[in-house]
Every structure is written in C-alpha cells, then in structure tokens.
Write an enzyme that holds these catalytic residues in place. Structure first.
Site, PDB file in Angstrom:
ATOM      1  N   CYS A   1     -15.814  37.398 -52.983  1.00 62.63           N
ATOM      2  CA  CYS A   1     -15.303  36.847 -51.862  1.00 62.63           C
ATOM      3  C   CYS A   1     -14.572  37.893 -51.102  1.00 62.63           C
ATOM      4  CB  CYS A   1     -14.176  35.869 -52.104  1.00 62.63           C
ATOM      5  SG  CYS A   1     -14.619  34.436 -50.846  1.00 62.63           S
TER       6      CYS A   1
ATOM      7  N   GLU B   1     -14.802  32.553 -61.144  1.00 64.54           N
ATOM      8  CA  GLU B   1     -13.881  32.018 -62.009  1.00 64.54           C
ATOM      9  C   GLU B   1     -13.606  30.609 -62.084  1.00 64.54           C
ATOM     10  OE1 GLU B   1     -13.809  33.673 -59.148  1.00 64.54           O
ATOM     11  OE2 GLU B   1     -12.024  33.489 -57.962  1.00 64.54           O
TER      12      GLU B   1
ATOM     13  N   HIS C   1     -17.176  32.234 -56.001  1.00 64.33           N
ATOM     14  CA  HIS C   1     -15.948  32.369 -57.056  1.00 64.33           C
ATOM     15  C   HIS C   1     -16.656  32.242 -58.629  1.00 64.33           C
ATOM     16  CE1 HIS C   1     -12.496  33.162 -54.239  1.00 64.33           C
ATOM     17  NE2 HIS C   1     -13.229  32.253 -53.336  1.00 64.33           N
TER      18      HIS C   1
END
Ligand code: XMP
Length: 510
Positions: free
Chosen positions: A79, A169, A167
């Site tokens: 990001c 994660e 993202h």
C-alpha cells in the site's frame, strides 16, 4: 539471532497484522519505526514496508532513504510502501478518482512471477487507500491488476523488489497468505524454522548466556499466562535460581491463591507464596475512589514484593512477563517522533529495586505466548485463563473494600465462572467477572422482605481488550447463574447483566 523479516512501520493500523501473518508461517519478524530503521545485517532476509495513513504527496509524510535495502535484499512495499517506492522512483501517485476501498478482484496477474505464484485470476483482495499509482517509473513492471486499478502489484526489474496496493495481511484478501509465503519463503528464502519449540530452545540458551552463573532471578507471578510462561522458560534455563514470588493481595478469585500456588509447585517451580491480604485490606480501608484504590494496591504490592525480594541472597535480576505489543514503538504519523508504551502493571518496580531486567517474552504476541506455554507443558487452566486485572476484585467492588465484601463477591464470581466452564462457554468469552454494586434493592424471600446488594455480571468478547462487545450468553444460562447466586450467596438479592459495549463503556466498572 534467527533469520528474520524486517517490517518498517509507516503507521498503518495493519502493521502488527503483517507481523502476525509472517510469524504464522514460522518466520521471525520484527517491527521497527521507519525513522529508526536498523542497519542491514545477515539475519535480515527481507524487508516489508507497511501502509500508512499518509499520502506520499504530503510534505510531512515519511520519506526515508531506502537505498540501504533496495537491490541488496528482497523488499515488499504494501500500500503506502508500494506507493512510496513508485513515487521515489519518479512514478506518478495521485488521488484515486474512483473508490479504492474494500473488496476487489484480481482480473489479471502474472502467474509466472514468484510473488504471484499459486494465486488465481479472480482472487479477492482488500484495498484501502486514497491515492493510487497512475504511472510506474522506468524499470517497474505491473504484475497484477483489478478492473479499477491497473497497478495492483508491480516488480522492479533486476531487483527482488515488489509493491502491492492491496493488503495481503487481512483475511478479506483470500489468498494473502499465499502471497506472503511466496515473499518470505520463496523470494527471501526463509526456512520456516521459527516454531514454539525452536523459540524455547534458543531462549533457554540466550537466558543461560545472559544470566551469570551465580545470579539469582526474581519474578513476580500473578497466575496469568505471561508471568507463568516466563517462569517456565527461566526455570528451564536456571532451575531453582529463579525465585518466583506469588502475592495474595486478598483480591484474587475464590481459591485462586491456593490453586495457583499448587499448580506452580506441581510444575517444579521454586515459588514462594506470600499471603499479604491483611496488609492490602489495611491500606485500602475507607478508600472509595477507583484511582486511589489502584494506587494503594500498587504501592502495597511494591512494598510486599520488595520486602520478599530482599530475602533472596544474590538477586541480580528482575524478570518480567512483558510481551511484544507492550514494547512496539508506535509511529506518530505527523513526524518521526515515536512514543514507547509503558506497561501499567510494572511501572516503578525495577528502578526501586536496583536490579537488571530480563524479559524473555518481549518478542512474542499473546497467542505466541500461549503456544510457547503449551510447548512447555503449562496446564490448560492457566494457559487459557481469562485476563484478570492486577488490582483484582479491588476494582470490581464499587466503593470501599472490606473483607466481607470480598467474600461476597468471590462467591458470586465463582458461581458465574464455574457456570461458564460447566456450560462450555468459558473459552467463548474473552473475559468475564462479577461487579459488586454499592446499592441495595428490595426483594422478597419467603414471607420476608429483604434489602440486599446487587451484582452485575459482565462477560465480553474481544480480540485484545481495546474494543469489546457484551457476550450474547444464552438466557437459560443467565437465569441459572442468577438463581444460584441469589439462592446461595446470602446478602445478594438481585443480579443484572451488563449489555454495554466498549467503547463507550469499558470492561471494568471502575
Ligand atoms: P477496561 O476496563 O479499561 O479494561 O476496558 C481493559 C482490560 O484491562 C484490564 N484492566 C486492568 N488491568 N490494572 C490491570 O492490570 C488495571 O488497573 C486495570 N484496569 C482494567 C481489564 O480487566 C481488561 O482486561
């Protein structure tokens, strides 16, 4: 030092999640603020640049010099991290004209690229950014797109440097774990050997090297997971030179002091139990203000602990169960300033005692502490114990504290907690307890009117205690607990259930 991934934090709310995902792959990683990035060493096998609430075009945004890493070790920008590399390389990062927040699907991806291997076209990813990469610098190549975002991911030619604008994660990115494994295992070459057993072996060795051969170590035990796991690690490293001190402050749960002390002794730990209940009650007499109660309990604890510690000849070290979230420096997005969180339970102790501090768990997240505890054979009831505040029942008795009130609350609390366990609900809630309220209400028992105390049951679901929701416990269960308390605990004639979430309420009532 084990091989590791370095995560440079630019202030994203998700940075700790990146660390947890990488560690779930049995690869060690550390988070460092971008402003105090460590030098590249052999242990660092790769670098992840986190997201950030800033825009790269903001003059105050973090713009660290990353040349020490780029081209020398694999780098993954996530990001903001990806936008930063594109911006620094001369690309164009502009405000996104269409919404780039939430779910999106990869419509094109370079399946031969090592970062994208095993991901499928159509895979869901999670976007969360106001800016977007419009044009890539020379030498950068897009390796994935969504219908709205041409550069969902890129690589830099001739380097093992990658950027992704989504993202990996968060669980909404359904194949995020594959991508992270591609990076840390495939590209960085980490060998996934960082297991709880490996941690135990290496920490035991490290403790043996650090602590002098004659040195004695003192540890305050609370019955909680962290201090118990710290004790087992130290016990394995130095045996009876670890001196555990378990203080009964008179504000523990019913039978907790004896039960926990027995468990510690069964584990072979060298632990001294100190029943200082009456000292604590004396210090608390007549105090109603919650903060003054906390202060009185904290002060008395230090006095008792210090006195007991003095009895240990050759004490050089104070061990503490500090864990990773307590020590991660949080990045201030407005500049390079960082603040270090202090651990509210231990403030003041080491300074006063003139001992060196050893913290065997300071690299671990809470769930990792549990895994290590399991590897060390910590019994299930301690391993899965709910969090319990240091001041204990002292902040669950609203108003002043007397031994009688403690007894009343302990009995009501035991009925609630045992009930949760018997009904298989204990491990479904994050924390539970009973509050003794400073009011009386009218009731009838048989032919008589009663005028007795009210208790509130509190049970919450949460991940880390920062936010919490009230647990939706079955009505039948609540009815059973209420009946038992009112029938069995003389002095309580009314039970209510707390249905407030945090925020705006807190978990404790004081
Ligand atoms: P609150 O009530 O702030 O609680 O929502 C969040 C978590 O912190 C615990 N807590 C404390 N723990 N000393 C502690 O060691 C304290 O003074 C204290 N106050 C709250 C609370 O039990 C919950 O787990």
């Amino acid at each position: 030092m084990p091989q590791q991934i370095l995560i440079l934090d630019f202030g994203s709310q998700y940075t700790q999640l990146i660390a947890r995902r990488i560690r779930e792959l049995n690869v060690y990683c550390e988070i460092h603020p971008f402003s105090s990035a460590p030098d590249l060493t052999e242990d660092i096998r790769g670098v992840v640049l986190s997201g950030s609430p800033c825009s790269v075009r903001d003059p105050e945004a973090p713009h660290p010099d990353l040349t020490a890493y780029l081209g020398r070790v694999p780098v993954l920008g996530v990001c903001y991290g990806a936008q930063l590399l594109a911006h620094q390389g001369g690309g164009e990062v502009l405000p996104a004209t269409i919404r780039e927040y939430g779910r999106a699907r990869l419509s094109r991806l370079d399946e031969d690229n090592p970062l994208m291997r095993g991901l499928i076209s159509g895979s869901q990813v999670w976007m969360s950014h106001g800016d977007t990469i419009k044009t890539l610098p020379a030498g950068f190549e897009s390796i994935a797109s969504t219908p709205e975002v041409d550069v969902a991911a890129y690589r830099i030619e001739g380097q093992l440097t990658y950027g992704i604008q989504f993202h990996p994660e968060v669980t909404h990115t359904t194949e995020g774990k594959i991508l992270l494994r591609n990076f840390v295992v495939g590209i960085c070459g980490c060998d996934q050997s960082w297991t709880p057993e490996h941690f135990v072996d290496s920490m035991v060795l490290a403790l043996q090297r650090t602590i002098g051969e004659q040195d004695q170590v003192i540890l305050g035990l609370s019955g909680g997971v962290d201090s118990s796991v710290a004790a087992l690690l130290l016990h394995r490293a130095i045996g009876p030179r670890l001196h555990g001190i378990f203080v009964n402050n008179g504000l523990l749960r019913q039978f907790e002091y004896d039960d926990v002390l027995h468990s510690y002794k069964d584990l072979g730990l060298n632990v001294r139990g100190v029943d200082a209940s009456s000292e604590f009650y004396a210090a608390l007499a007549g105090i109603s203000d919650p903060e003054l109660k906390r202060k009185a309990i904290g002060r008395t604890f230090i006095e008792v602990f210090d006195r007991e510690a003095q009895k240990v000849d050759g004490a050089r070290w104070l061990a503490q169960g500090t864990i990773y979230p307590d020590v991660i420096e949080s990045v201030s997005v407005k500049g390079p300033a960082v603040t270090i969180k202090s651990h509210h339970n231990v403030g003041g102790l080491p300074d006063k005692m003139n001992l060196k501090v050893v913290e065997p768990l300071r690299a671990l997240f809470k769930d990792e502490v549990r895994e290590v505890g399991e590897a060390l054979g910590l019994p299930h009831p301690i391993l899965h114990r709910h969090p319990f505040p240091g001041p204990g029942l002292g902040i669950r008795i609203l108003g002043d504290i007397t031994p009688l009130k403690v007894d009343l609350l302990q009995r009501a609390d035991a009925i609630f907690i045992n009930g949760l366990k018997e009904h298989g609900l204990y491990e479904k809630v994050w924390q539970a307890g009973v509050m003794l309220l400073p009011i009386q209400s009218v009731g009838v028992m048989g032919d008589e009117r009663t005028y007795e105390q009210v208790v509130a049951l509190r049970a919450v679901t949460s991940v880390d205690g920062m936010t919490a929701d009230w647990a939706h416990l079955p009505y039948e269960f609540l009815a059973e607990v209420s009946n038992k308390i009112i029938n069995q605990v003389r002095g309580i004639n009314r039970v209510v259930y707390d249905i407030s979430s945090k925020p705006p309420a807190t978990i404790e009532w004081e």
